[in-house]
Design a protein around this motif. Structure first.
Motif, PDB file in Angstrom:
ATOM      1  N   VAL A 179       0.837  -1.202   0.000  1.00  0.00           N
ATOM      2  CA  VAL A 179       0.000   0.000   0.000  1.00  0.00           C
ATOM      3  C   VAL A 179       0.873   1.254   0.000  1.00  0.00           C
ATOM      4  O   VAL A 179       0.644   2.188  -0.783  1.00  0.00           O
ATOM      5  CB  VAL A 179      -0.958   0.002   1.208  1.00  0.00           C
ATOM      6  CG1 VAL A 179      -1.649   1.359   1.344  1.00  0.00           C
ATOM      7  CG2 VAL A 179      -1.984  -1.109   1.084  1.00  0.00           C
ATOM      8  N   ALA A 180       1.868   1.286   0.862  1.00  0.00           N
ATOM      9  CA  ALA A 180       2.737   2.462   0.930  1.00  0.00           C
ATOM     10  C   ALA A 180       3.468   2.684  -0.394  1.00  0.00           C
ATOM     11  O   ALA A 180       3.556   3.820  -0.886  1.00  0.00           O
ATOM     12  CB  ALA A 180       3.724   2.311   2.072  1.00  0.00           C
ATOM     13  N   ASP A 181       3.978   1.618  -0.994  1.00  0.00           N
ATOM     14  CA  ASP A 181       4.677   1.747  -2.272  1.00  0.00           C
ATOM     15  C   ASP A 181       3.743   2.200  -3.383  1.00  0.00           C
ATOM     16  O   ASP A 181       4.150   2.930  -4.296  1.00  0.00           O
ATOM     17  CB  ASP A 181       5.326   0.412  -2.661  1.00  0.00           C
ATOM     18  CG  ASP A 181       6.552   0.080  -1.826  1.00  0.00           C
ATOM     19  OD1 ASP A 181       7.060   0.984  -1.118  1.00  0.00           O
ATOM     20  OD2 ASP A 181       7.010  -1.086  -1.878  1.00  0.00           O
ATOM     21  N   ALA A 182       2.480   1.767  -3.321  1.00  0.00           N
ATOM     22  CA  ALA A 182       1.525   2.151  -4.363  1.00  0.00           C
ATOM     23  C   ALA A 182       1.325   3.659  -4.407  1.00  0.00           C
ATOM     24  O   ALA A 182       1.171   4.244  -5.487  1.00  0.00           O
ATOM     25  CB  ALA A 182       0.191   1.441  -4.133  1.00  0.00           C
ATOM     26  N   PHE A 183       1.354   4.316  -3.253  1.00  0.00           N
ATOM     27  CA  PHE A 183       1.154   5.764  -3.236  1.00  0.00           C
ATOM     28  C   PHE A 183       2.408   6.530  -3.635  1.00  0.00           C
ATOM     29  O   PHE A 183       2.313   7.684  -4.077  1.00  0.00           O
ATOM     30  CB  PHE A 183       0.623   6.213  -1.880  1.00  0.00           C
ATOM     31  CG  PHE A 183      -0.823   5.869  -1.675  1.00  0.00           C
ATOM     32  CD1 PHE A 183      -1.807   6.553  -2.372  1.00  0.00           C
ATOM     33  CD2 PHE A 183      -1.205   4.836  -0.836  1.00  0.00           C
ATOM     34  CE1 PHE A 183      -3.145   6.225  -2.226  1.00  0.00           C
ATOM     35  CE2 PHE A 183      -2.537   4.499  -0.671  1.00  0.00           C
ATOM     36  CZ  PHE A 183      -3.508   5.195  -1.367  1.00  0.00           C
ATOM     37  N   VAL A 184       3.574   5.910  -3.518  1.00  0.00           N
ATOM     38  CA  VAL A 184       4.797   6.541  -4.030  1.00  0.00           C
ATOM     39  C   VAL A 184       4.671   6.744  -5.533  1.00  0.00           C
ATOM     40  O   VAL A 184       5.105   7.763  -6.084  1.00  0.00           O
ATOM     41  CB  VAL A 184       6.028   5.681  -3.699  1.00  0.00           C
ATOM     42  CG1 VAL A 184       7.271   6.224  -4.424  1.00  0.00           C
ATOM     43  CG2 VAL A 184       6.281   5.647  -2.200  1.00  0.00           C
ATOM     44  N   ASP A 185       4.061   5.784  -6.216  1.00  0.00           N
ATOM     45  CA  ASP A 185       3.984   5.793  -7.672  1.00  0.00           C
ATOM     46  C   ASP A 185       2.696   6.401  -8.218  1.00  0.00           C
ATOM     47  O   ASP A 185       2.427   6.301  -9.411  1.00  0.00           O
ATOM     48  CB  ASP A 185       4.126   4.359  -8.198  1.00  0.00           C
ATOM     49  CG  ASP A 185       5.487   3.755  -7.891  1.00  0.00           C
ATOM     50  OD1 ASP A 185       6.472   4.513  -7.858  1.00  0.00           O
ATOM     51  OD2 ASP A 185       5.560   2.534  -7.675  1.00  0.00           O
ATOM     52  N   SER A 186       1.882   7.016  -7.372  1.00  0.00           N
ATOM     53  CA  SER A 186       0.579   7.513  -7.796  1.00  0.00           C
ATOM     54  C   SER A 186       0.433   9.006  -7.533  1.00  0.00           C
ATOM     55  O   SER A 186       0.981   9.534  -6.567  1.00  0.00           O
ATOM     56  CB  SER A 186      -0.526   6.756  -7.033  1.00  0.00           C
ATOM     57  OG  SER A 186      -1.809   7.244  -7.374  1.00  0.00           O
ATOM     58  N   ARG A 187      -0.344   9.675  -8.372  1.00  0.00           N
ATOM     59  CA  ARG A 187      -0.687  11.077  -8.114  1.00  0.00           C
ATOM     60  C   ARG A 187      -1.691  11.175  -6.972  1.00  0.00           C
ATOM     61  O   ARG A 187      -1.819  12.234  -6.338  1.00  0.00           O
ATOM     62  CB  ARG A 187      -1.268  11.733  -9.363  1.00  0.00           C
ATOM     63  CG  ARG A 187      -2.739  11.421  -9.622  1.00  0.00           C
ATOM     64  CD  ARG A 187      -3.269  12.129 -10.866  1.00  0.00           C
ATOM     65  NE  ARG A 187      -4.698  11.895 -11.048  1.00  0.00           N
ATOM     66  CZ  ARG A 187      -5.651  12.750 -10.678  1.00  0.00           C
ATOM     67  NH1 ARG A 187      -5.333  13.896 -10.110  1.00  0.00           N
ATOM     68  NH2 ARG A 187      -6.923  12.477 -10.877  1.00  0.00           N
ATOM     69  N   THR A 188      -2.443  10.117  -6.707  1.00  0.00           N
ATOM     70  CA  THR A 188      -3.445  10.107  -5.642  1.00  0.00           C
ATOM     71  C   THR A 188      -2.766  10.168  -4.286  1.00  0.00           C
ATOM     72  O   THR A 188      -1.802   9.453  -4.033  1.00  0.00           O
ATOM     73  CB  THR A 188      -4.297   8.831  -5.734  1.00  0.00           C
ATOM     74  OG1 THR A 188      -4.927   8.779  -7.015  1.00  0.00           O
ATOM     75  CG2 THR A 188      -5.364   8.798  -4.652  1.00  0.00           C
ATOM     76  N   VAL A 189      -3.276  11.013  -3.417  1.00  0.00           N
ATOM     77  CA  VAL A 189      -2.694  11.140  -2.079  1.00  0.00           C
ATOM     78  C   VAL A 189      -3.684  10.612  -1.049  1.00  0.00           C
ATOM     79  O   VAL A 189      -4.894  10.822  -1.168  1.00  0.00           O
ATOM     80  CB  VAL A 189      -2.303  12.594  -1.749  1.00  0.00           C
ATOM     81  CG1 VAL A 189      -1.234  13.090  -2.699  1.00  0.00           C
ATOM     82  CG2 VAL A 189      -3.507  13.510  -1.778  1.00  0.00           C
ATOM     83  N   PRO A 190      -3.199   9.906  -0.032  1.00  0.00           N
ATOM     84  CA  PRO A 190      -4.082   9.481   1.046  1.00  0.00           C
ATOM     85  C   PRO A 190      -4.432  10.654   1.946  1.00  0.00           C
ATOM     86  O   PRO A 190      -3.772  11.691   1.910  1.00  0.00           O
ATOM     87  CB  PRO A 190      -3.247   8.434   1.793  1.00  0.00           C
ATOM     88  CG  PRO A 190      -1.834   8.855   1.545  1.00  0.00           C
ATOM     89  CD  PRO A 190      -1.803   9.465   0.166  1.00  0.00           C
TER      90      PRO A 190
END
Length: 270
Positions: A179-190
């Motif tokens: 999950v953490a790595d997925a947000f590194v590579d995404s424009r979407t922010v939690p």
């Protein structure tokens, strides 16, 4: 301080005027309304849309007209947003709706796995219920897919399963890493979500514990949301968000500024 995640009477929240009065009284400079919406074609969830107030795709233009009028009456920023149910495999339908609706920004949420919600009222102890560990695994697979889709500016309460007494504590270190790595590579922010601050039981905030630490370690940016459904929820949640952001060095970004993938060492200021 801006709150980017609250609900109105157009889904399962309070009347716009009462919500805005409370938001202003809590010291907010901006309030975003992100009402629940689903464009699922799953037969089970199509039948549940009215029960769970996920039909904002039919009424968003009416709320937008109301927000346009209220912007002239209130001395705070008012945002016209949506909280979409994310369902793996429905990316094209979601994208088509979001492109046509043209909200200020969109939140994506995983609220159900198979034919079960992941809310605390769902009982996974019955003989015909799926295995809780399998539900947790499917949930985090969906969160990873949500981030990869880049359909949304914001990913809402990315570990909401931790508020379910039968699902909490079942996630693995590998799921946290993915999950953490997925947000590194995404424009979407939690988001840092304060949904449970005024509730008994479960974590006060999402993301929780090791997932929050993993996201912070990777320099992930965050937005903030009270997830308020009632006017009286604003005051305590706004103050709590301020404290938790200060304690963790979170400088929230505006969803309106989320247009492209950030550098992984971010921490941008709104």
């Amino acid at each position: 301080m801006h709150d980017y995640h609250a609900h109105s009477v157009y889904s399962d929240g309070g009347h716009l005027e009462s919500m805005l009065d409370a938001a202003a009284a809590a010291g907010l400079d901006g309030a975003g309304f992100a009402d629940h919406c689903s464009v699922t074609r799953d037969p089970h969830w199509r039948a549940q849309r009215d029960r769970y107030a996920r039909h904002f795709d039919l009424t968003y233009e009416r709320r937008r007209a109301a927000i346009d009028r209220l912007r002239r009456e209130y001395d705070i920023d008012v945002y016209d947003a949506v909280e979409m149910d994310y369902e793996p495999g429905a990316d094209e339908r979601i994208a088509t709706f979001l492109d046509g609706a043209d909200f200020d920004y969109a939140l994506g949420s995983v609220h159900y796995v198979g034919e079960y919600t992941v809310f605390s009222f769902e009982d996974f102890s019955t003989p015909d219920a799926p295995d809780p560990e399998a539900v947790v695994a499917d949930y985090y697979d969906a969160v990873v897919a949500l981030a990869a889709s880049e359909l949304f500016e914001v990913a809402a309460h990315v570990d909401v399963v931790e508020a379910h007494p039968q699902l909490a504590g079942l996630r693995t270190d590998e799921q946290v890493r993915r999950v953490a790595d997925a947000f590194v590579d995404s424009r979407t922010v939690p988001e840092v979500n304060a949904k449970r601050v005024t509730r008994d039981g479960g974590p006060a905030f999402h993301p929780t514990d090791d997932l929050l630490a993993a996201l912070l370690d990777r320099g992930i940016r965050f937005t903030v949301g009270t997830d308020a459904h009632r006017p009286e929820e604003y005051a305590e949640r706004v103050a709590a968000l301020d404290r938790v952001c200060e304690a963790n060095g979170v400088d929230p970004v505006s969803p309106l500024s989320v247009t492209e993938r950030p550098a992984s060492t971010a921490g941008a200021v709104e």
